[in-house]
Every structure is written in structure tokens, then in C-alpha cells.
Design an enzyme around this catalytic site. Sequence first.
Site, PDB file in Angstrom:
ATOM      1  N   GLY A  58       0.820  -1.199   0.000  1.00 41.63           N
ATOM      2  CA  GLY A  58       0.000   0.000   0.000  1.00 41.63           C
ATOM      3  C   GLY A  58       0.858   1.255   0.000  1.00 41.63           C
ATOM      4  N   GLY A  59       0.451   2.216   0.841  1.00 46.38           N
ATOM      5  CA  GLY A  59       1.183   3.475   0.926  1.00 46.38           C
ATOM      6  C   GLY A  59       2.619   3.295   1.348  1.00 46.38           C
ATOM      7  N   GLY A  87      21.845   9.572 -32.467  1.00 41.81           N
ATOM      8  CA  GLY A  87      21.441  10.262 -31.250  1.00 41.81           C
ATOM      9  C   GLY A  87      21.971   9.612 -29.994  1.00 41.81           C
ATOM     10  N   ALA A  88      22.190   8.298 -30.025  1.00 36.70           N
ATOM     11  CA  ALA A  88      22.708   7.610 -28.843  1.00 36.70           C
ATOM     12  C   ALA A  88      24.123   8.097 -28.518  1.00 36.70           C
ATOM     13  CB  ALA A  88      22.697   6.104 -29.057  1.00 36.70           C
TER      14      ALA A  88
END
Length: 536
Positions: free
Chosen positions: A192-193, A426-427
Amino acid sequence: MSTPLSTVTHEPPEPVTTGPASPMRERVAALTWLRARARVGPGEQASRAQHAKGKLTVRERLRLLFDEGTFTEIEAFRRHRATGFGLEDRRPYTDGVVCGWGQVHGRKVFAYAHDFRIFGGALGEAHAEKIHKVMDLAETTGAPIVGLCDGAGARIQEGVTALAGYGGIFQRNVRASGVIPQISVVVGPCAGGAAYSPALTDFVFMVRGVAQMFITGPDVVQAVTGESVTHEELGGADVHARSGVGSFVYDDEEACLADVRYLLSLLPANNRESAPALAPTDPPDRRVERLLDLVPVETGRAYDMREVIEEIVDDGEVLELHEQWAPNVVCALVRLDGRVTGVVANQPAQLAGVLDIDAAEKAARFVQFCDAFNIPLVTMVDTPGFLPGTDQEHGGVIRHGAKLLYAYCDATVPRVQLVLRKAYGGAYIVMDSRSIGADLSLAWPTNEIAVMGAEGAANIIFRREIAAAEDPKVVFDLRTEQYRQELMHPYYAAERGLVDDVIDPADTRSALIGALAMLRGKHRALPSRKHGNQPQ
């Protein structure tokens, strides 16, 4: 206030006054008994039940984490004030969490540790306030904090006050981010939290068979989706090693906590300090002849980048993060000439070393961590580019790739790029090229830095000529070699000032150490701003 950690689980004897009777001695005897009672916790039966689950007790864990005899506990006598649902009749000391500070390798570290034997380690108001207190102390004194997570989530009987307690923890996690190192060690349920706090910290350690993290448990999953799944299948250590939530995974708590201690030895206490340096045990000018045979000249042949890193760094010691998540990029902490350094490296043994969504996100977070805590970066490049495909494009590879680009462009620590073989498109730019701010770029004589591979470039530039040729393959091969010779030879980038030096691979260790030594006094002024708006 300092008390030795103990694994004793039986009830303490009744208080006994030593020496001549006096009101003060009686009260000291009562204090000693009460402290022992708080340290024992719920007793031997509860401890046996904890061991039966394959888990250590809270104080056994703290004893493994801290240097012997250095732990100082705070708020050991804290008890909740809640009423209803029988809580008023159950008010154990510590309220299910042990908090304090001690030393790890002689350096101050704070910690909080859930005690599953008390309310299943569930968080209530008093429990949360103890954690808030120790987190505040860690931040204000500038020391790392370790959370040992073994709790069943919010204490349902306390309602919204338990949820507010989690909110206070999350707020402090964010406030301390980039200020002090934050480490989460999951040695039980974290549901949960409770799962959000580890996700906000810098590193998450998990132990197989006992650690589980998930937002909604198996019962809720089955009720909503109809899917039947176990706790381990839903959120076990190996699941999160692959999901990217778990930074490190271990088979037992002893090995896990030993590596927590090792990690702390590599980290600075806070963002105003440098990581601790050690006296070098490995000659800085050591030639690494094995690299000449380890890395193939042919760009299409795979090799293990981890072996390259181990050959270069001090004594071959490498602490790799997220080994099972995005294995096509390696992120690791090492030492070079006794000084801690962060390494980001493409991994040709996995997907040929391409960058993809997960690899970009993994490397970006690591770069940001190193920059926040003054750890210099070495980026080792051998990549054919970004992974093509509809899955990547539809999954937002542009957005995720921009995270890595942003992280490097924003980093102010010393940055050295090393191009081993291929560095395409781009890499190449994203992997800390000179154009985005690398302080120095070194390359091996096997480097190929280009917009794309020669074959792909020839197909585009000479498409019509190849198609019209009597023998397309002959023309294709000719034009491919022409492109390689003119634009991809090992000195093309160096001739244009985009590579500072082409080096003998065997000299890589000494070259990196020398470069980082020169950059040690680097200072970069940043524009005045509240914060940037990095890609999400």
C-alpha cells in the site's frame, strides 16, 4: 541513552536496586528494567515466529547494520495514544519501530526499523512521528538514513491519522532527496502506501523469499481483475529486480546488510561533501594489456562490458545497480585511484548495447544521483543507437531518451566520455558527448563515431546509384567502404575536436585517473532558477 543491541528475547528480571537503598537508585533500577523490557519487545514466542518466517528480528538487523556497540536508540518508551478496537489495551513500548543512529565504518548513519512482532509493523500516529523525528535529525545533521522495511502498511484501527503519518514520511523523503543518501532495505511486506517511501529513496535493497512490495495485494487484485497471484509473484524481490524498483537483490539478510554497509562506505554523508577516498591499493599507472584482446575490433561481435570495467577499476571491485533491469546499460559505483566514481556503460552483450526506454531511464536516474552527491562520471560508449520499433516509439522512447539527455546536460560533476567502438546517431550524443558538456572525450583506435552505420548510410546516400547498377552488391560494398573510410575512421572526430585524444586501450586506467585528477577542482556556475522542468 546509548544501549547495546541484543538478541535476548526472554523477559527481563524484576528491577533490583544495587548499593545502599535510596529513591534515586530505585528509580534507576526501574529505568534499567523498563529499558530492557522495551528492548526485548513482545517476547520469545514472537521472535520465534519471526525466525520461522525466515526473517531476523529488528535488533538482530540493526546489530548487522551498525558497527558494534555504536547504536543509540531514541524514543524507546514511545507508546500510541489511540483508543478503540482494543488498542487501549495494547500499548507496547517502541510502538513497532526502532529509531536511532550509530556508526557504519566509523561514520554517522541514522536508521529506523519496523518491528513486525508488534502490530505487524503497521504504522500508526506515534510510529510515524518517531520516523519523522529520525528523518529530521538525519537531514539537519547531514547524515545518510537507512529504512528497514518490514511492516503491514497503515494501522487500520487508527484511520486517517495513519495515512497522514505516511504523508509526513513522503514529504521528508522528497525534501531530503539530493541532500542526504536515502536507502531502503525491504526485509518483509511493504504494501500500500508503505511502498511509496522506498520508491522515493535513492536505493532499494530486497531479500528473496521475505520481501514483497505492491500497492494492492493479491486479494484485491483477484477481486478487481479475477487474476489469481501469490504475494511473491505479485511483488517479490526478483519481480522488482526486473521492474526497476529493486536496486539490489539478495538471498539472505546477512549478505544484504553487508552490502548496505559497503554502499554506505562509497557514499558521501551529504551533498556538501565528497565521497570518502581511500589510500590506493592498485597502481594508477597499471597498464591493462588484457583489454587489447578482450574487446573485438569487429563492431558486430559481442563482449561483456562488465569485464572491461573490472579490468580498469581498482582491484576489480564493481558495485552494479539494477543488474536485472535494462541490462543493456551498466550503471555502477567503482573506485579509481581510491576515489569513488560512477560508471555508465553500454553493454554489447545485451541487445548489442542499444539504448531503449528502460536503459535511458535507468542511466538518467544514476547520473542524477552521482551529480547530486559530487561523484564524478565516466561514460563508456559502444552503442549502435536507440532501439527501433513501434513498441519503443509508442512507449515514449523520445520522452525517456530525453531524460538521459537532460540528466547529463544538467550535471556539474567532472564528466569523462570514453568511446570504445561504435557510437552512432542520437545515442552517441546522449551518452555524454562533448557537444552536451563532457569535460573530456577519449577514444580507442577502434572507435566509429557517425550518424549511423556505414551500411545504413550507403543505402540512403547512394540508394539510386545502387538500384540502377548492374551489380547492386558490388556498388553497395564499394560505397559502404567509401563512407567508412571518409567519415568513420578512428581519427575523424579527433580531427574535428570532438574527441580530445585517441588512446592505447591498455592505457585506459591511467588516462581516466589522470583526467579525473585534473578535473577535481571543477566548478560550474548555474543560472538562477527554482528548478528545471525535466522530461517525465
